[in-house]
Write a protein that holds these residues in place. Structure first.
Motif, PDB file in Angstrom:
ATOM      1  N   ALA A  46     -12.823-132.246   8.493  1.00  0.00           N
ATOM      2  CA  ALA A  46     -13.590-131.183   7.361  1.00  0.00           C
ATOM      3  C   ALA A  46     -12.665-130.142   7.370  1.00  0.00           C
ATOM      4  O   ALA A  46     -13.753-128.982   6.266  1.00  0.00           O
ATOM      5  CB  ALA A  46     -15.024-131.109   7.525  1.00  0.00           C
ATOM      6  N   GLU A  47     -11.734-129.549   7.666  1.00  0.00           N
ATOM      7  CA  GLU A  47     -11.378-128.272   7.193  1.00  0.00           C
ATOM      8  C   GLU A  47     -10.006-128.844   7.435  1.00  0.00           C
ATOM      9  O   GLU A  47      -9.057-129.721   7.717  1.00  0.00           O
ATOM     10  CB  GLU A  47     -11.710-127.661   9.101  1.00  0.00           C
ATOM     11  CG  GLU A  47     -12.144-127.153   9.303  1.00  0.00           C
ATOM     12  CD  GLU A  47     -13.514-126.497   8.721  1.00  0.00           C
ATOM     13  OE1 GLU A  47     -12.398-126.034   7.997  1.00  0.00           O
ATOM     14  OE2 GLU A  47     -14.984-126.971   8.470  1.00  0.00           O
ATOM     15  N   PRO A  48      -9.249-127.539   6.403  1.00  0.00           N
ATOM     16  CA  PRO A  48      -7.144-127.737   6.042  1.00  0.00           C
ATOM     17  C   PRO A  48      -7.062-127.367   7.496  1.00  0.00           C
ATOM     18  O   PRO A  48      -6.770-126.285   8.340  1.00  0.00           O
ATOM     19  CB  PRO A  48      -7.230-126.500   5.493  1.00  0.00           C
ATOM     20  CG  PRO A  48      -8.065-125.146   5.712  1.00  0.00           C
ATOM     21  CD  PRO A  48     -10.068-125.937   6.312  1.00  0.00           C
ATOM     22  N   PRO A  49      -5.388-128.180   6.431  1.00  0.00           N
ATOM     23  CA  PRO A  49      -5.038-127.973   8.172  1.00  0.00           C
ATOM     24  C   PRO A  49      -3.987-126.531   8.607  1.00  0.00           C
ATOM     25  O   PRO A  49      -4.455-126.111   7.838  1.00  0.00           O
ATOM     26  CB  PRO A  49      -3.501-129.129   8.032  1.00  0.00           C
ATOM     27  CG  PRO A  49      -3.328-129.234   6.169  1.00  0.00           C
ATOM     28  CD  PRO A  49      -4.812-129.143   5.814  1.00  0.00           C
ATOM     29  N   GLU A  50      -4.256-126.364  10.190  1.00  0.00           N
ATOM     30  CA  GLU A  50      -3.547-124.590   9.941  1.00  0.00           C
ATOM     31  C   GLU A  50      -2.204-124.084   9.521  1.00  0.00           C
ATOM     32  O   GLU A  50      -1.423-125.313   9.080  1.00  0.00           O
ATOM     33  CB  GLU A  50      -2.775-124.667  11.190  1.00  0.00           C
ATOM     34  CG  GLU A  50      -4.472-124.682  12.286  1.00  0.00           C
ATOM     35  CD  GLU A  50      -4.016-124.795  14.008  1.00  0.00           C
ATOM     36  OE1 GLU A  50      -2.582-124.079  13.869  1.00  0.00           O
ATOM     37  OE2 GLU A  50      -4.575-124.784  14.780  1.00  0.00           O
ATOM     38  N   GLY A  51      -2.401-122.909   9.254  1.00  0.00           N
ATOM     39  CA  GLY A  51      -1.765-122.325   7.576  1.00  0.00           C
ATOM     40  C   GLY A  51      -1.423-123.249   6.625  1.00  0.00           C
ATOM     41  O   GLY A  51       0.023-122.121   5.685  1.00  0.00           O
TER      42      GLY A  51
END
Length: 318
Positions: A46-51
């Motif tokens: 439920a979270e976007p990828p880093e960066g």
């Protein structure tokens, strides 16, 4: 291209100009025209990828069309919205209908609640989609879900918000004490286990303040427990209730209804259907029935939708 699951091996034969890759969110196909299709994993994060730049209007993990097995994991839609994979222009396609959903009409109803398409067999879908996906409710929007004990009302209320990226769960009942009431503690634990991990929970009897400040989506569970606590706070359960008890309760009811009316959030509230011709055997039971009946009518009058849950089925009340 035929794929049995989002974890299926990437096919060796990929047409020129296309690419296929496994991602944390599922199997993604990038088309020659720039379109992006995702066959979502049921456990998509439920979270976007880093960066990833949160201000990017079309981040690299954003899809144009997403296939979600909504019978296996409807909360995947909310997870993908929260992660940014599903954006305003993404078409979500609901697949996976089987005997676990009692009819095609019910499958389509649930898909609409989540802003998803429920295509018929053989229907051709283009990526990027040429047809705008059906819109789901946004605040200010109020839904009252009523029903008897074990009618499926809480499950229906939770189901309605599974496609939302941000949900505040407003719990108005007392905190469970397994030593004093094992049954209540078990029911609270069951409700918690059903909810997606990213939903926030606030446990408070001050529902009016929460509704006044909330945005996004709110699940208010439930009106009956809120009323029982308000009646206790006003001294109405005592053998000799204070002379102003009903006046104080009426003020609290008015404040709740005003907050419900003015809330800018997408709010789904659960309440209890009381009465139905049965006369409570105690004076306190009759008092609670009368007040909850009045409160249900007041909230229903200020709601865009009112539905009745019974035997696990949902009946809209025009």
């Amino acid at each position: 291209m035929s794929l049995s699951s989002p974890d299926a091996p990437v096919p060796n034969l990929v047409p020129d100009g296309y690419s296929v890759a496994q991602t944390p969110y599922g199997l993604r196909v990038d088309g020659a025209d720039g379109g992006r299709l995702l066959y979502a994993r049921p456990d998509a994060p439920a979270e976007p990828p880093e960066g990833v730049d949160p201000g990017d209007p079309r981040p690299p993990h954003r899809a144009d069309l997403v296939l979600v097995d909504v019978v296996e994991s409807p909360e995947t839609i909310g997870a993908l919205r929260r992660a940014g994979v599903v954006g305003l222009t993404t078409a979500v396609v609901a697949v996976g209908g089987d005997h676990r959903v009692h009819s095609p009409a019910e499958f389509a109803r649930r898909a609409r609640l989540w802003g998803a398409l429920a295509p018929s067999d053989g229907q051709e879908l283009r990526c990027p989609p040429s047809a705008w996906p059906p819109s789901r409710p946004h605040g200010p929007y109020r839904v009252l879900v009523t029903g008897g004990a074990r009618s499926g009302k809480s499950a229906e209320a939770e189901r309605r918000l599974l496609g939302e990226p941000e949900v505040l769960y407003l719990a108005t009942g007392p905190a469970p004490d397994p030593e004093e009431d094992r049954s209540w503690a078990r029911r609270v634990a069951e409700h918690r286990a059903r909810r997606p991990s990213w939903w926030r929970t606030v446990e408070t009897p001050d529902a009016a303040s929460v509704l006044a400040e909330a945005d996004g989506a709110v699940l208010f569970d439930c009106v009956g427990t809120w009323l029982a606590r308000a009646m206790e706070d006003c001294g109405m359960w005592a053998e000799q209730a204070p002379a102003d008890a009903e006046e104080r309760l009426a003020a609290r009811v008015d404040a709740l209804v005003a907050a419900w009316r003015a809330s800018g959030a997408y709010v789904v509230a659960v309440t209890n259907e009381v009465g139905s011709g049965v006369v409570p055997p105690t004076a306190s039971g009759g008092l609670f029935r009368d007040w909850l009946g009045r409160l249900n009518q007041l909230l229903a009058a200020e709601s865009e939708e009112v539905v009745l849950a019974t035997a696990g089925r949902v009946v809209p009340l025009p």
